[in-house]
Design a protein around this motif. Structure first.
Motif, PDB file in Angstrom:
ATOM      1  N   VAL A 208    -123.784  22.791 -19.655  1.00  0.00           N
ATOM      2  CA  VAL A 208    -125.016  22.048 -19.947  1.00  0.00           C
ATOM      3  C   VAL A 208    -125.511  21.309 -18.700  1.00  0.00           C
ATOM      4  O   VAL A 208    -126.704  21.114 -18.510  1.00  0.00           O
ATOM      5  N   THR A 209    -124.586  20.904 -17.842  1.00  0.00           N
ATOM      6  CA  THR A 209    -124.981  20.204 -16.611  1.00  0.00           C
ATOM      7  C   THR A 209    -125.941  21.074 -15.802  1.00  0.00           C
ATOM      8  O   THR A 209    -126.982  20.620 -15.327  1.00  0.00           O
TER       9      THR A 209
ATOM     10  N   SER B 212    -124.419  13.859 -16.579  1.00  0.00           N
ATOM     11  CA  SER B 212    -124.989  15.177 -16.294  1.00  0.00           C
ATOM     12  C   SER B 212    -126.512  15.145 -16.344  1.00  0.00           C
ATOM     13  O   SER B 212    -127.158  16.009 -15.757  1.00  0.00           O
TER      14      SER B 212
ATOM     15  N   ASP C  68    -130.212  17.112 -24.764  1.00  0.00           N
ATOM     16  CA  ASP C  68    -128.845  17.473 -24.379  1.00  0.00           C
ATOM     17  C   ASP C  68    -128.030  17.530 -25.674  1.00  0.00           C
ATOM     18  O   ASP C  68    -127.716  16.504 -26.270  1.00  0.00           O
TER      19      ASP C  68
ATOM     20  N   GLN D  99    -123.002  17.276 -27.527  1.00  0.00           N
ATOM     21  CA  GLN D  99    -122.113  16.725 -28.569  1.00  0.00           C
ATOM     22  C   GLN D  99    -122.584  17.057 -29.986  1.00  0.00           C
ATOM     23  O   GLN D  99    -121.967  16.597 -30.946  1.00  0.00           O
TER      24      GLN D  99
ATOM     25  N   THR E  10    -123.871  23.295 -24.158  1.00  0.00           N
ATOM     26  CA  THR E  10    -122.661  23.738 -23.478  1.00  0.00           C
ATOM     27  C   THR E  10    -121.819  24.491 -24.498  1.00  0.00           C
ATOM     28  O   THR E  10    -121.795  24.127 -25.677  1.00  0.00           O
TER      29      THR E  10
ATOM     30  N   HIS F  94    -118.525  25.076 -24.726  1.00  0.00           N
ATOM     31  CA  HIS F  94    -117.083  24.873 -24.933  1.00  0.00           C
ATOM     32  C   HIS F  94    -116.725  23.678 -25.804  1.00  0.00           C
ATOM     33  O   HIS F  94    -115.539  23.386 -25.989  1.00  0.00           O
ATOM     34  N   LYS F  95    -117.722  22.972 -26.326  1.00  0.00           N
ATOM     35  CA  LYS F  95    -117.393  21.819 -27.182  1.00  0.00           C
ATOM     36  C   LYS F  95    -117.566  22.252 -28.638  1.00  0.00           C
ATOM     37  O   LYS F  95    -116.866  23.145 -29.074  1.00  0.00           O
TER      38      LYS F  95
HETATM   39  C1  LIG Z   1    -123.455  14.316 -23.920  1.00  0.00           C
HETATM   40  C2  LIG Z   1    -122.909  15.193 -22.847  1.00  0.00           C
HETATM   41  N1  LIG Z   1    -123.746  15.740 -21.959  1.00  0.00           N
HETATM   42  C3  LIG Z   1    -123.294  16.538 -20.989  1.00  0.00           C
HETATM   43  C4  LIG Z   1    -121.964  16.851 -20.860  1.00  0.00           C
HETATM   44  C5  LIG Z   1    -121.529  17.749 -19.749  1.00  0.00           C
HETATM   45  O1  LIG Z   1    -121.005  18.944 -20.248  1.00  0.00           O
HETATM   46  P1  LIG Z   1    -120.576  20.105 -19.243  1.00  0.00           P
HETATM   47  O2  LIG Z   1    -119.524  19.510 -18.364  1.00  0.00           O
HETATM   48  O3  LIG Z   1    -120.062  21.187 -20.115  1.00  0.00           O
HETATM   49  O4  LIG Z   1    -121.772  20.483 -18.467  1.00  0.00           O
HETATM   50  C6  LIG Z   1    -121.062  16.318 -21.767  1.00  0.00           C
HETATM   51  C7  LIG Z   1    -119.613  16.603 -21.688  1.00  0.00           C
HETATM   52  O5  LIG Z   1    -118.832  16.128 -21.003  1.00  0.00           O
HETATM   53  C8  LIG Z   1    -121.548  15.467 -22.780  1.00  0.00           C
HETATM   54  O6  LIG Z   1    -120.710  14.927 -23.662  1.00  0.00           O
END
Ligand SMILES: Cc1ncc(COP(=O)(O)O)c(C=O)c1O
Length: 386
Positions: A71-72, A99, A172, A175, A195, A197-198
């Motif tokens: 997602v970043t 991020s 975003d 979560q 993203t 993987h969550k």
């Molecule tokens: C709300 C939120 N945004 C962004 C991220 C970044 O996710 P990623 O490291 O998979 O890009 C996270 C996770 O750490 C997150 O909880």
């Protein structure tokens, strides 16, 4: 071992995800590049992932789902792709993860775009009316973290978009995707960043963004796309415009399987299970003396199953260490890459201990975590200090 760190990455992954990754790793192909059978099979697998993600977000055309490593990267692609410049104004919540916060800070410092943040109310929730009040004629974008990775607070993102009117919104969903039904988001959100993987239960190294029809941006990275190879100009159509370079083929095969698992299981069912775990945990944890829950309190459904606590007399790192060493409970301590959120909650710089529940957690695990906190709190405070 009790894994309560699903906010960092979900565990375990469904068996079908593990199998799909392994199968793809054994296959000899790069999707969209060659014309042989194996390459076609890989392309179909990537398309399956696009279809699954499109369905989860209610995006009608799967080709508007572009994959990135996480997602970043997706947030960066959208923010930089919008070409924000001096004189532009961006409005965000104050519960942003680094991020989004760090790219916004860089846009502010490097390009002179103004970035303004809206604090949550005393209940930990953002107020759409506050966004309406802060809009300016030069506001080019609204950015929302759909659920805080610290407090679990859900943002009323749709209402914020209604308040923002024509101003595009970037959400975003790190979560919320896979944990909260989002099948109407494609109708109103301009940039849905996710993203894999969550809550989506896929492998790390997967993510992306869904771009609403009409949303304007230019690609952040350009290069080989497997399409229009005769031209030195990068394609401007989706998904190729945002997918320069070879895909994470095995990761996306896993993400396709994960999306199918979620859709078969039912995200509404997952949400109810996760919320019930969080409620059970919070009710039990609050019996520990000196314990504070950040953000939405028990009984408030405007949250996801991520619960942050502080315990009087214990630093967050000591508490997490005791939980792991004494009880086998895995959590995450500190600032959770979200210093702004901890500032808004009054838990900066000490941070909190975050318990994040996932679909595969059980009620026994939630009760055990609450019980551990009660037991720790009942010990003489000095025992917790390092
Ligand atoms: C709300 C939120 N945004 C962004 C991220 C970044 O996710 P990623 O490291 O998979 O890009 C996270 C996770 O750490 C997150 O909880």
């Amino acid at each position: 071992m009790i894994y309560l760190d699903n906010g960092a990455t979900s565990w375990p992954k469904p068996e079908s995800v593990v199998e799909a990754v392994e199968k793809a790793l054994r296959a000899p192909a790069s999707p969209g590049r060659s014309g042989h059978k194996a390459a076609h099979a890989a392309s179909r697998s990537v398309h399956r992932a696009r279809k699954g993600i499109a369905k989860i977000f209610g995006v009608k055309d799967p080709e508007r789902v572009a994959f990135t490593p996480n997602v970043t990267w997706a947030v960066n692609a959208a923010l930089w792709g919008l070409g924000l410049k001096e004189g532009d104004h961006v409005l965000s919540g104050a519960l942003e993860h680094n991020s989004t916060a760090r790219p916004l800070r860089r846009l502010e410092r490097g390009r002179g775009a103004a970035w303004e943040r809206v604090d949550p109310g005393p209940d930990g929730i953002l107020d759409p009316e506050e966004f309406r009040r802060r809009l300016r004629p030069e506001t080019r974008l609204v950015v929302i973290n759909h659920a805080s990775n610290v407090t679990g607070a859900l943002a009323p993102a749709r209402e914020i978009k209604e308040a923002a009117g024509e101003v595009p919104i970037l959400v975003d969903t790190a979560q919320t995707a896979g944990s909260v039904p989002l099948d109407d988001m494609g109708q109103w959100a301009d940039f849905i960043c996710f993203t894999g993987h969550k809550g989506l239960l896929g492998p790390t190294g997967t993510g992306g963004l869904c771009v609403k029809e009409g949303a304007r941006f230019s690609p952040l990275a350009v290069g080989g796309s497997g399409s229009r190879s005769e031209s030195l100009e990068h394609p401007d159509f989706l998904p190729d415009a945002l997918e320069a370079g070879t895909h994470n083929t095995h990761g996306l095969a896993g993400l396709a399987a994960a999306a199918e698992f979620l859709l078969e299981t039912g995200i509404d069912r997952i949400r109810e299970h996760e919320l019930a775990l969080a409620e059970l945990f919070m009710a039990g944890a609050l019996q520990a003396s000196g314990l504070r829950i950040l953000g939405p309190q028990p009984g408030d459904r405007r949250r996801v199953a991520t619960v942050s606590v502080t315990l009087e007399g214990y630093s967050s790192s000591d508490l997490a260490r005791i939980l792991e060493e004494g009880y086998g409970i895995m959590t995450r301590a500190g600032l959770h890459c979200a210093p702004l959120t901890h500032q808004a909650c009054g838990s900066f710089p000490g941070g909190s201990v975050r318990f994040s529940f996932g679909y595969f957690n059980t009620f026994q695990e939630a009760e055990a975590a609450a019980g551990a906190l009660r037991e720790i709190a009942a010990k003489p405070r000095a025992a917790g200090l390092s």
